[in-house]
Design an enzyme around this catalytic site. Sequence first.
Site: not given
Length: 339
Positions: A32-33, A53, A95, A169
């Site tokens: 991811g970022f 991931d 993460l 979330y």
Amino acid sequence: MVVNDTIIKSILSGLDADVFEDSTILVTGGAGFLGSWLCEALINLESNVLCLDNLVSGSIDNIHHLQNKDNFEFINHDITTYFSFDKKIDYIFHLASRASPFEFSRFPIQILKANTLGTWIVLGITLKHNSKLLYTSTSEVYGDPDPSQLPLKETYNGNVNPLGERACYDEAKRAGEAFVKAYITQHDIDARIVRIFNTYGPRIKSGNLYGRVVPNFIVQSLQSKSIEIFGDGLQTRSFSFVSDTIRGIILSLIKGNSKGEVFNIGSQDEITILELANRIKSLINSNSEIKFLDAKPDDPRRRCPDITKARTILKWQPMIPLDDGLKTTIEWFKNKIVQ
Ligand code: UDP
């Protein structure tokens, strides 16, 4: 690659070069970022990085330049299903999760699962390997905060709508925190939590399906399209450049007395979304018009962290001013759009 080198140098500044040497580190959401910058920094610290991931929101583009490194391994796997490792895992950075509000209405179940079931699985790995764990939570656990609570301290319990569009979330991250806390209480694991505030920089996604406000405004400005603000633009956020956030995450894991703690990691430079739009427009010298669309439901009105705890215990604070970080991000998007 010059941008990469500068960002990695900034992440590593002040860190001991041998802090992770020869250790094995699992990074969930490593493509991811944020995860990909973290992996890249950890590789530079001579550790062996296992990047896990399932690529639903992460991207191979973020890590393809790491795949030829001896100390980097990519594992395509969904963290919500069981996984085991032969090697001893010394450290874990958890993460993995979609994080863009655009995804909240499209993938609420997956988001809930990644942070609840996914966190439970990661905690099992932590226990089995006696690893040191860092769970990345979010400023979203504070929901739409009572203005009297700003800047937000870690002790504020938040104001979250459990049935709102963002609940998948917010509530999942809150449950994730509760899971970590439960494993600390019952099994005395070595874990800590960071609450990450809005972060931007190269590799962040843009567009109507995933984009956050900074990349969206940059791309709209570069393409001379309307800059689309949801609501009146007077809502605020505090934006941290990616190198500052990643350095904060790493410090939260390695500082000796962080076990069982929770840290806000973010910038204290609170800015309205309208001001951000004008800032980006002027840095790009764009002739885009600003357009106001309907506000998003439950959109937090103000958000700004109190980072006294991170400053004191971790000796961390953001170093990159907003304009500098925006310029770097703009240059990155210019190259990406040209490609
Ligand atoms: N926002 C906006 N235009 C966009 C994307 C976001 O006006 O194209 C607004 C959004 O409604 C929110 C703020 O910018 O008030 C920050 O949104 P973002 O999705 O970046 O992060 P979050 O809401 O999770 O802080």
